[in-house]
Design an enzyme around this catalytic site. Sequence first.
Site, PDB file in Angstrom:
ATOM      1  N   LYS A   1       0.833  -1.214   0.000  1.00  0.00           N
ATOM      2  CA  LYS A   1       0.000   0.000   0.000  1.00  0.00           C
ATOM      3  C   LYS A   1       0.861   1.255   0.000  1.00  0.00           C
ATOM      4  CE  LYS A   1      -1.788   1.685   3.941  1.00  0.00           C
ATOM      5  NZ  LYS A   1      -1.462   3.088   4.217  1.00  0.00           N
ATOM      6  N   ASN A   2       1.857   1.265   0.895  1.00  0.00           N
ATOM      7  CA  ASN A   2       2.634   2.496   1.083  1.00  0.00           C
ATOM      8  C   ASN A   2       3.674   2.731  -0.003  1.00  0.00           C
ATOM      9  OD1 ASN A   2       1.045   3.079   3.210  1.00  0.00           O
ATOM     10  ND2 ASN A   2       2.513   2.466   4.778  1.00  0.00           N
TER      11      ASN A   2
ATOM     12  N   CYS B   1      -5.297  13.075  12.255  1.00  0.00           N
ATOM     13  CA  CYS B   1      -5.926  11.747  12.092  1.00  0.00           C
ATOM     14  C   CYS B   1      -5.859  11.028  13.430  1.00  0.00           C
ATOM     15  CB  CYS B   1      -5.271  10.986  10.954  1.00  0.00           C
ATOM     16  SG  CYS B   1      -3.948   9.892  11.441  1.00  0.00           S
TER      17      CYS B   1
ATOM     18  N   ARG C   1       0.027  14.980  12.750  1.00  0.00           N
ATOM     19  CA  ARG C   1       0.644  14.729  11.429  1.00  0.00           C
ATOM     20  C   ARG C   1       0.720  15.975  10.543  1.00  0.00           C
ATOM     21  NH1 ARG C   1      -1.514   9.005   9.260  1.00  0.00           N
ATOM     22  NH2 ARG C   1       0.410   9.079   8.073  1.00  0.00           N
TER      23      ARG C   1
ATOM     24  N   ASP D   1       4.252   0.900  12.099  1.00  0.00           N
ATOM     25  CA  ASP D   1       3.076   0.225  11.523  1.00  0.00           C
ATOM     26  C   ASP D   1       2.956  -1.236  11.949  1.00  0.00           C
ATOM     27  OD1 ASP D   1       3.289   2.012   8.330  1.00  0.00           O
ATOM     28  OD2 ASP D   1       2.596   2.618  10.308  1.00  0.00           O
TER      29      ASP D   1
ATOM     30  N   ARG E   1      -8.709  -0.642   4.076  1.00  0.00           N
ATOM     31  CA  ARG E   1      -7.819   0.384   3.529  1.00  0.00           C
ATOM     32  C   ARG E   1      -6.434  -0.179   3.241  1.00  0.00           C
ATOM     33  NH1 ARG E   1      -7.976   6.029   6.555  1.00  0.00           N
ATOM     34  NH2 ARG E   1      -6.634   6.390   4.737  1.00  0.00           N
TER      35      ARG E   1
HETATM   36  C1  EPZ Z   1       4.037   7.103   6.194  1.00  0.00           C
HETATM   37  O1  EPZ Z   1       3.229   8.179   6.683  1.00  0.00           O
HETATM   38  C2  EPZ Z   1       3.107   5.894   6.116  1.00  0.00           C
HETATM   39  N1  EPZ Z   1       2.006   6.190   5.224  1.00  0.00           N
HETATM   40  C3  EPZ Z   1       2.566   5.581   7.510  1.00  0.00           C
HETATM   41  O2  EPZ Z   1       1.793   4.375   7.430  1.00  0.00           O
HETATM   42  C4  EPZ Z   1       3.722   5.305   8.443  1.00  0.00           C
HETATM   43  O3  EPZ Z   1       3.238   5.105   9.739  1.00  0.00           O
HETATM   44  C5  EPZ Z   1       4.678   6.516   8.438  1.00  0.00           C
HETATM   45  O4  EPZ Z   1       5.106   6.804   7.100  1.00  0.00           O
HETATM   46  C6  EPZ Z   1       5.919   6.256   9.276  1.00  0.00           C
HETATM   47  O5  EPZ Z   1       6.595   5.133   8.864  1.00  0.00           O
HETATM   48  C7  EPZ Z   1       2.209   6.083   3.893  1.00  0.00           C
HETATM   49  O6  EPZ Z   1       3.271   5.766   3.404  1.00  0.00           O
HETATM   50  C8  EPZ Z   1       1.038   6.383   3.005  1.00  0.00           C
HETATM   51  P1  EPZ Z   1       5.992  10.602   8.155  1.00  0.00           P
HETATM   52  P2  EPZ Z   1       3.761   9.693   6.624  1.00  0.00           P
HETATM   53  O7  EPZ Z   1       5.899  11.836   7.329  1.00  0.00           O
HETATM   54  O8  EPZ Z   1       4.548   9.893   5.394  1.00  0.00           O
HETATM   55  C9  EPZ Z   1       6.131  13.985  11.505  1.00  0.00           C
HETATM   56  C10 EPZ Z   1      -0.066   2.969   7.705  1.00  0.00           C
HETATM   57  O9  EPZ Z   1      -0.538   2.443   8.735  1.00  0.00           O
HETATM   58  N2  EPZ Z   1       6.072  14.956  10.387  1.00  0.00           N
HETATM   59  O10 EPZ Z   1       7.197   9.769   8.025  1.00  0.00           O
HETATM   60  O11 EPZ Z   1       2.605  10.582   6.887  1.00  0.00           O
HETATM   61  C11 EPZ Z   1       4.821  13.218  11.672  1.00  0.00           C
HETATM   62  O12 EPZ Z   1       3.880  13.930  12.414  1.00  0.00           O
HETATM   63  C12 EPZ Z   1       0.391   4.440   7.735  1.00  0.00           C
HETATM   64  O13 EPZ Z   1       0.071   2.365   6.640  1.00  0.00           O
HETATM   65  C13 EPZ Z   1       6.182  16.315  10.658  1.00  0.00           C
HETATM   66  O14 EPZ Z   1       6.313  16.716  11.817  1.00  0.00           O
HETATM   67  O15 EPZ Z   1       4.711   9.690   7.912  1.00  0.00           O
HETATM   68  C14 EPZ Z   1       5.278  11.952  12.357  1.00  0.00           C
HETATM   69  O16 EPZ Z   1       5.363  12.158  13.728  1.00  0.00           O
HETATM   70  C15 EPZ Z   1       0.051   5.121   9.007  1.00  0.00           C
HETATM   71  N3  EPZ Z   1       6.125  17.175   9.614  1.00  0.00           N
HETATM   72  C16 EPZ Z   1       6.662  11.729  11.765  1.00  0.00           C
HETATM   73  O17 EPZ Z   1       7.089  12.973  11.220  1.00  0.00           O
HETATM   74  C17 EPZ Z   1       5.976  16.758   8.310  1.00  0.00           C
HETATM   75  O18 EPZ Z   1       5.913  17.585   7.389  1.00  0.00           O
HETATM   76  C18 EPZ Z   1       6.716  10.665  10.667  1.00  0.00           C
HETATM   77  O19 EPZ Z   1       5.772  10.997   9.682  1.00  0.00           O
HETATM   78  C19 EPZ Z   1       5.867  15.386   8.066  1.00  0.00           C
HETATM   79  C20 EPZ Z   1       5.925  14.487   9.113  1.00  0.00           C
END
Ligand code: EPZ
Length: 426
Positions: free
Chosen positions: A22-23, A119, A124, A310, A406
């Site tokens: 998915k990701n 969410c 996020r 995850d 999902r």
């Molecule tokens: C990706 O989300 C995955 N989703 C998530 O999987 C996964 O949990 C996450 O990476 C971490 O591995 C997809 O790939 C579609 P991040 P993403 O940006 O990209 C902070 C699932 O269950 N952050 O790496 O949204 C954020 O708040 C989902 O399949 C900022 O502060 O995750 C978090 O604490 C859930 N500012 C951390 O970084 C930003 O601009 C990691 O988020 C971006 C992120």
Amino acid sequence: MDRLLITGGRKLEGTLAISGAKNAALPLIAATLLTGDTLELRNVPELADVVSMMRLVQRLGVASTYLPGEPGRVAFHCQELLSTTAPYDLVRKMRASVLVLGPLLARGGEAIVSMPGGCAIGTRPIDLHLSGMERLGAIIELSQGYVTARAPAGGLKGARIELTQPSVGATENLLMAAATAKGTTTIIGAAREPEIVDLALLLSSMGAAIEGAGTSTITIEGVAQLHGAVHSIMPDRIEAGTYVMAAGITGGRLHITGGDLGLLGGAREKLEEAGLQFTDTADGFAVSVASEGLRGTDVMTRPYPGFPTDLQAQFMALMCNAEGASMITETIFENRFMHVPELARMGAQITIHGGSALVRGQGARGTTLRGAPVMATDLRASVSLVLAALAAEGETEINRIYHLDRGYEHLEQKLQAVGACVERIP
Ligand code: EPZ
């Protein structure tokens, strides 16, 4: 709303095939906006989130056609952009919609994307996406819940971008924006997840010049334009990890095909510490529980190659059936223990201490999981309830399973095929 009925207590035995990730599918489908040629993706999983992303890019100008032959073969063609707006009604359903920001800016010079909002698992924010685009020269405005980003005259320009934390989404968005930017872009502190490597592989096969994907420093030499390609999406390492733990929690043995043990990263070591054993096979790997049974094991979620957030909820369910206590610390998302009260309804002994949860496994006080009606809250929390239900005495009813759809393709069929008693009630 559909729900699942699961009668637990059966060991899972047999062969289970892993689907496309998915990701990886979500950013790769966003990347179809980047070229006017046809792009064929294979191993596209049948998931609600994939349908949402295909609907969004369709709104922006991408025609997609399911091709005959093996399932999951889809041709994408974006002759020209029909719109540069990702509307609230689509983005609010799936935060990953923000991944069209980079491709729209690169291809159309403008992107109007609804802010995703919070969410269930955390606030996020997308500040790293936006500050990175600004480094590439984009002018960013926020108003009425929308981000409006405009590229400078002559398009985006390569730059040095330092990410204060290894955000997966920000790394992917910037990779796609920088692929056709003028000059060199260097992303320092980039995320290293395998899905980013898969995106870079696709972009490279479209003609992009990328070095270092999978490391924390990625260098992109902008090219004038990208062309069509054929790419098969990587297997889902989170789905594989989930079914590994389904085998573990039921004391069963599974042959996982199409999955790659190497992609489990730091999770493998922790799963072995917890009492699981792995054997590589020609088409995947086999997993079973060591004769001493499951042992309490501490984990701390970390960016890749650390223990993936995850898989945190699933590991917590597994530890409910282990001998002894486990401390599970979540460091990526601030609100990712929504499964705890639901597992407690099934008899689990879990206490939360700030960002950590202490699980007292079965052996400690003879605690066993028992069937109960429970509520899914987010994708991974819901599958941890499925794992607990597979091991529980009696029947469990899991509500709001749209969360599961999902991210897990054909979940109940896959589980039934390896001996689980699971039924979907429409
Ligand atoms: C990706 O989300 C995955 N989703 C998530 O999987 C996964 O949990 C996450 O990476 C971490 O591995 C997809 O790939 C579609 P991040 P993403 O940006 O990209 C902070 C699932 O269950 N952050 O790496 O949204 C954020 O708040 C989902 O399949 C900022 O502060 O995750 C978090 O604490 C859930 N500012 C951390 O970084 C930003 O601009 C990691 O988020 C971006 C992120």
